[in-house]
Design a protein around this motif. Structure first.
Motif, PDB file in Angstrom:
ATOM      1  N   ASP A  61      -0.046  -5.829  -3.338  1.00  0.00           N
ATOM      2  CA  ASP A  61      -1.148  -5.429  -2.041  1.00  0.00           C
ATOM      3  C   ASP A  61      -2.013  -6.634  -2.132  1.00  0.00           C
ATOM      4  OD1 ASP A  61      -2.542  -5.135   0.330  1.00  0.00           O
ATOM      5  OD2 ASP A  61      -2.877  -3.337   0.624  1.00  0.00           O
ATOM      6  N   LEU A  63      -4.185  -7.653  -0.205  1.00  0.00           N
ATOM      7  CA  LEU A  63      -5.495  -7.094   0.489  1.00  0.00           C
ATOM      8  C   LEU A  63      -6.750  -7.281   0.373  1.00  0.00           C
ATOM      9  CD1 LEU A  63      -6.103  -6.371   3.082  1.00  0.00           C
ATOM     10  CD2 LEU A  63      -6.741  -3.887   1.471  1.00  0.00           C
ATOM     11  N   ARG A  97       0.068 -10.551   3.175  1.00  0.00           N
ATOM     12  CA  ARG A  97      -0.692  -9.593   2.405  1.00  0.00           C
ATOM     13  C   ARG A  97       0.167  -8.483   1.374  1.00  0.00           C
ATOM     14  NH1 ARG A  97      -3.250  -3.664   4.722  1.00  0.00           N
ATOM     15  NH2 ARG A  97      -3.551  -2.633   2.718  1.00  0.00           N
ATOM     16  N   TYR A  98       1.565  -8.122   1.992  1.00  0.00           N
ATOM     17  CA  TYR A  98       1.834  -7.455   1.283  1.00  0.00           C
ATOM     18  C   TYR A  98       4.215  -8.541   0.177  1.00  0.00           C
ATOM     19  CZ  TYR A  98       0.523  -3.746   2.910  1.00  0.00           C
ATOM     20  OH  TYR A  98      -0.220  -2.876   3.932  1.00  0.00           O
ATOM     21  N   PHE A 146       3.968   1.955  -0.643  1.00  0.00           N
ATOM     22  CA  PHE A 146       3.932   0.800   0.182  1.00  0.00           C
ATOM     23  C   PHE A 146       3.795   0.309   1.868  1.00  0.00           C
ATOM     24  CE2 PHE A 146       2.789  -0.527  -4.342  1.00  0.00           C
ATOM     25  CZ  PHE A 146       2.316  -1.618  -4.546  1.00  0.00           C
ATOM     26  N   HIS A 168       0.748   5.406   2.613  1.00  0.00           N
ATOM     27  CA  HIS A 168       1.480   4.965   1.801  1.00  0.00           C
ATOM     28  C   HIS A 168       0.815   4.741   0.852  1.00  0.00           C
ATOM     29  CE1 HIS A 168       5.046   4.152   4.525  1.00  0.00           C
ATOM     30  NE2 HIS A 168       4.366   3.856   4.683  1.00  0.00           N
ATOM     31  N   ARG A 171      -1.276   1.545  -0.916  1.00  0.00           N
ATOM     32  CA  ARG A 171      -1.868   0.310  -0.129  1.00  0.00           C
ATOM     33  C   ARG A 171      -3.264   0.639  -0.634  1.00  0.00           C
ATOM     34  NH1 ARG A 171       1.322   0.374   6.321  1.00  0.00           N
ATOM     35  NH2 ARG A 171       3.012  -0.472   5.632  1.00  0.00           N
ATOM     36  N   LYS A 172      -4.254  -0.950  -0.143  1.00  0.00           N
ATOM     37  CA  LYS A 172      -5.512  -0.764  -0.691  1.00  0.00           C
ATOM     38  C   LYS A 172      -6.575   0.013   0.026  1.00  0.00           C
ATOM     39  CE  LYS A 172      -5.538  -4.497  -4.230  1.00  0.00           C
ATOM     40  NZ  LYS A 172      -5.393  -6.391  -4.533  1.00  0.00           N
ATOM     41  N   ASP A 173      -5.865   0.169   1.116  1.00  0.00           N
ATOM     42  CA  ASP A 173      -6.765   0.840   2.588  1.00  0.00           C
ATOM     43  C   ASP A 173      -6.342   2.034   2.553  1.00  0.00           C
ATOM     44  OD1 ASP A 173      -4.359   0.083   3.974  1.00  0.00           O
ATOM     45  OD2 ASP A 173      -5.029  -0.938   5.372  1.00  0.00           O
ATOM     46  N   PHE A 174      -5.487   2.649   1.963  1.00  0.00           N
ATOM     47  CA  PHE A 174      -5.122   4.155   1.806  1.00  0.00           C
ATOM     48  C   PHE A 174      -6.339   4.442   1.654  1.00  0.00           C
ATOM     49  CE2 PHE A 174      -3.589   8.111   0.636  1.00  0.00           C
ATOM     50  CZ  PHE A 174      -2.589   8.252   1.457  1.00  0.00           C
TER      51      PHE A 174
END
Length: 217
Positions: A61, A63, A97-98, A146, A168, A171-174
């Motif tokens: 990720d 992000l 992003r991914y 992810f 997921h 993910r950096k915004d989880f």
């Protein structure tokens, strides 16, 4: 060894790869989703490559890529650079992003290669289980953590999180803190969900000094 592998990539895959990078005696090849299976099949089957083993498959990720609090390319190994004031983003990111990264090993020829493919908005890329059967669990892990979908996977289910898990985790915004937690209830003999309970703790470093008058055993 690395130069020979690089020459083989340029010879057999020159028009199928987007870019090739050599760093610290390792080669990274970037490919498009459309050419992914063709490139990986060639790396697996061609006599000049013989990458018979998939070491790892992982999601990435990007992000917050380039938005470090300090310049990681200039930071010292001693760690004192981490005390500097925040700096402006060191790099900008204009790619998806991914991404999915494949780490391949040729036991026969004793060389390695890394292949990266970016994932578009549909979050779907082809499965490579037909090339390396060991990719089955790796792809399930990337899907679970992810949300990347692998088209053609025989059984794409979550593998690390619980049944009914939402989101997921890699993910950096989880969200770091959720609203529910799971635990095993001895009386009900099953896993149950209940509101998160967090006990605040203040970590205070302790210095223990022990005075000794005689020899220390």
């Amino acid at each position: 060894m690395t130069e020979k592998l690089l020459q083989a990539v340029e010879k057999h895959l020159e028009d199928k790869v987007l870019s090739t990078r050599q760093y610290l005696d390792e080669i990274t090849v970037e490919v498009s989703k459309e050419n992914l299976l063709l490139v990986l099949s060639t790396l697996s089957d061609h006599d000049d490559f013989q990458f018979e083993q998939l070491i790892d498959l992982c999601g990435v990720d990007y992000l917050t890529y380039g938005q470090d609090e300090w310049s990681t390319s200039e930071a010292t190994s001693s760690g004192f650079e981490r005390g500097r004031e925040s700096i402006q983003p060191s790099q900008t990111w204009d790619k998806p992003r991914y991404a999915v990264v494949y780490h391949l090993l040729s036991v026969t020829l004793n060389h390695r290669i890394r292949v990266r493919v970016f994932v578009e908005e549909d979050m779907m890329i082809p499965s490579v289980v037909e090339i390396w059967n060991g990719a089955n669990w790796f792809e399930r892990e990337a899907f679970d953590l992810f949300g990347i979908l692998f088209e053609g996977h025989p059984d794409l289910r979550r593998i690390l999180t619980d049944y009914g898990f939402i989101g997921h985790p890699f993910r950096k915004d989880f969200p770091v803190i959720g609203e529910l937690e799971m635990r095993y209830d001895e009386e009900q003999k099953q896993c149950i969900y209940e509101p998160v309970t967090i006990e605040e703790r203040v970590s205070v470093p302790k210095v223990i000094r022990k005075e000794t008058t005689g020899p220390v055993n």
